[in-house]
Design an enzyme around this catalytic site. Structure first.
Site, short mmCIF file in Angstrom:
data_model
loop_
_atom_site.label_atom_id
_atom_site.label_comp_id
_atom_site.label_asym_id
_atom_site.label_seq_id
_atom_site.Cartn_x
_atom_site.Cartn_y
_atom_site.Cartn_z
N CYS A 48 0.80 -1.22 0.00
CA CYS A 48 0.00 0.00 0.00
C CYS A 48 0.83 1.27 0.00
CB CYS A 48 -0.95 0.01 1.21
SG CYS A 48 -0.10 0.09 2.78
N GLU A 115 4.93 -2.38 11.94
CA GLU A 115 3.66 -2.98 11.49
C GLU A 115 3.84 -4.47 11.22
OE1 GLU A 115 2.11 -2.77 7.64
OE2 GLU A 115 3.78 -1.62 6.82
N GLN A 121 3.64 -9.76 3.52
CA GLN A 121 3.71 -9.27 2.15
C GLN A 121 5.05 -9.64 1.50
OE1 GLN A 121 2.89 -5.21 3.14
NE2 GLN A 121 0.69 -5.39 2.76
N GLY A 192 -13.10 -4.57 -1.09
CA GLY A 192 -11.91 -5.34 -1.42
C GLY A 192 -11.95 -6.74 -0.84
N GLY A 194 -8.76 -8.77 -1.08
CA GLY A 194 -7.39 -9.24 -1.08
C GLY A 194 -6.86 -9.49 0.33
N ALA A 197 -7.51 -6.66 2.70
CA ALA A 197 -8.91 -6.64 3.15
C ALA A 197 -9.13 -7.70 4.23
CB ALA A 197 -9.84 -6.88 1.97
#
Length: 456
Positions: A48, A115, A121, A192, A194, A197
């Site tokens: 993001c 985070e 990710q 969303g 994904g 989401a």
């Protein structure tokens, strides 16, 4: 084998530019690796608030050419000029590559420091590259080391123990705007389906929000809620859900933004206070929503500014672990720079041994005595090769591979170029096993992954 990276993130660019670079992120790796250029493999990390490309070139001299090929591929996918792409992507080489990726994976480079989502990710970015057949053994090692570093930092420091994330900070702000201690009893509409989401939905549930409705412009809402709970929305049921909602969360990056003109007719005097949280890099909601009465808009930039800072001692501790891990990785990579020399020495020595054993067999036949002599000779050669192999690893790790190559030339007449056959040697040392993910070095690439891999 030379690794380098091209990086664009919230720390150096505005999020709009990062979003434009991320367009077609999943396809860039396949475009580049399939092309006739100097890029051997690539992993794309698109989240993001960052767009980062980790690539492998054949040699250090090929990096600039490889970079140009990647810039051209990004330009073709995004519509940005090659000059714009080149200026936006900062290049890292050498020890700076693992040091940056390890810092990213631990959350040290995140908008919300510490985070949790970024580690996942990073893992998924590698998985996507392997599935698409564009990874290499070196890139796999790099990303696996990054994941291990994230785990170590999480286990050994206080960084991230509070469970902070972009979503959690955004929901904390939303609760304040709703003037409520929690989100229990609130109705949320999530845009969303994904991974991002999914993280948002989990956070909502943890905070007591049980009425969660999910909309997907691509029609995946039913599948999404089947495993997570919630209510799937379609185009017909979306307006009524928007009219009753306390929270709107955007995690999809839809082609069409929800604007004030879409919301205003649905919200009357009796409508509840509405908090809109836009976590999509390309924005699910138009800025003019914030002008509506009774509506608050939170964006990634809002969240970044509101995120609490970690204690300095924790940051120093985490940064030290990252630096140590990067150094260890770089030393391990250097140690592999003489793999081709080790293979060459083994082949040379074993060829001499095989010739001598063949002579013994010719003179004495395949007797028990011959077998004993062969066993003893092979054991002796193995022992003789042990010290040269260890010294090769030590010299390579210290950055002095040239001395070892010079010694092989002087003692055995083996003339080898530094790391010229590194990839082939790596395969030989693994017994000929190729990269499971596929690469230009390992044969045909696997199936390509379609669609965007952007997570927000």
């Amino acid at each position: 084998m030379v690794l380098f990276s091209l990086v664009a993130s919230h720390s150096s660019l505005d999020l709009e530019t990062v979003a434009r670079l991320s367009a077609g992120a999943a396809e860039v790796g396949a475009d580049v690796v399939a092309g006739d250029n100097d890029v051997v493999g690539m992993v794309t990390l698109a989240t993001c608030n960052r767009f980062e490309l980790y690539a492998q070139a054949r040699t250090a001299e090929d990096v600039e050419s490889a970079r140009s090929s990647i810039v051209a591929a990004v330009s073709a996918r995004t519509g940005l000029s090659e000059r714009q792409v080149s200026n936006a992507l900062a290049t890292r080489q050498g020890p700076a590559v693992p040091r940056h990726l390890f810092a990213v994976s631990t959350g040290l480079e995140s908008a919300v420091v510490g985070e949790r989502e970024i580690a996942g990710q990073v893992r998924r970015a590698l998985s996507f590259a392997q599935e698409a057949g564009v990874s290499t053994p070196a890139l796999v090692r790099l990303f696996q080391a990054a994941s291990k570093t994230a785990k170590d930092v999480g286990a050994q420091t206080a960084l991230g123990r509070r469970g902070m994330s972009i979503v959690s900070v955004a929901l904390d702000l939303a609760a304040e705007l709703q003037d409520a201690p929690s989100l229990a009893g609130r109705t949320a509409v999530l845009f969303g389906t994904g991974a991002y989401a999914g993280a948002a939905m989990a956070q909502l549930a943890q905070r007591g929000c049980t009425d969660i409705r999910v909309y997907s412009a691509s029609g995946r809402a039913e599948t999404f809620v089947a495993s997570r709970g919630g209510t799937a929305l379609g185009d017909d049921s979306l307006p009524a859900a928007l009219a009753a909602a306390h929270l709107l969360l955007g995690c999809s990056g839809m082609d069409r933004q929800v604007a004030a003109a879409d919301i205003a007719p649905l919200r009357g005097a009796g409508s509840p206070q509405l908090t809109v949280i836009d976590l999509a890099l390309t924005h699910d909601f138009a800025p003019d929503i914030a002008e509506l009465p009774g509506v608050d808009l939170l964006t990634l930039e809002t969240v970044r500014q509101a995120a609490p800072a970690e204690q300095s001692a924790t940051l120093v501790e985490a940064a030290t672990l990252v630096a140590d891990a990067a150094t260890t990785f770089e030393q391990a990579q250097n140690a592999r720079s003489l793999d081709h020399a080790i293979v060459a020495l083994r082949r040379h020595t074993m060829a001499v041994l095989d010739d001598e054993i063949a002579k013994i067999r010719q003179q004495h036949g395949c007797t028990a005595a011959t077998a004993e002599v062969e066993f003893a000779m092979r054991r002796m050669v193995k022992q003789l090769l042990h010290v040269p192999t260890v010294r090769a690893k030590e010299l390579a790790a210290s950055g002095d591979a040239e001395s070892y190559l010079a010694a092989l030339d002087a003692l055995y007449g083996l003339k080898l170029e530094p790391a010229a056959l590194g990839a082939a040697a790596e395969a030989s040392l693994r017994g000929g096993a190729g990269d499971a993910g596929g690469s230009k070095l390992g044969g045909a690439a696997g199936g390509r992954r379609s669609g965007s891999q952007r997570l927000a």
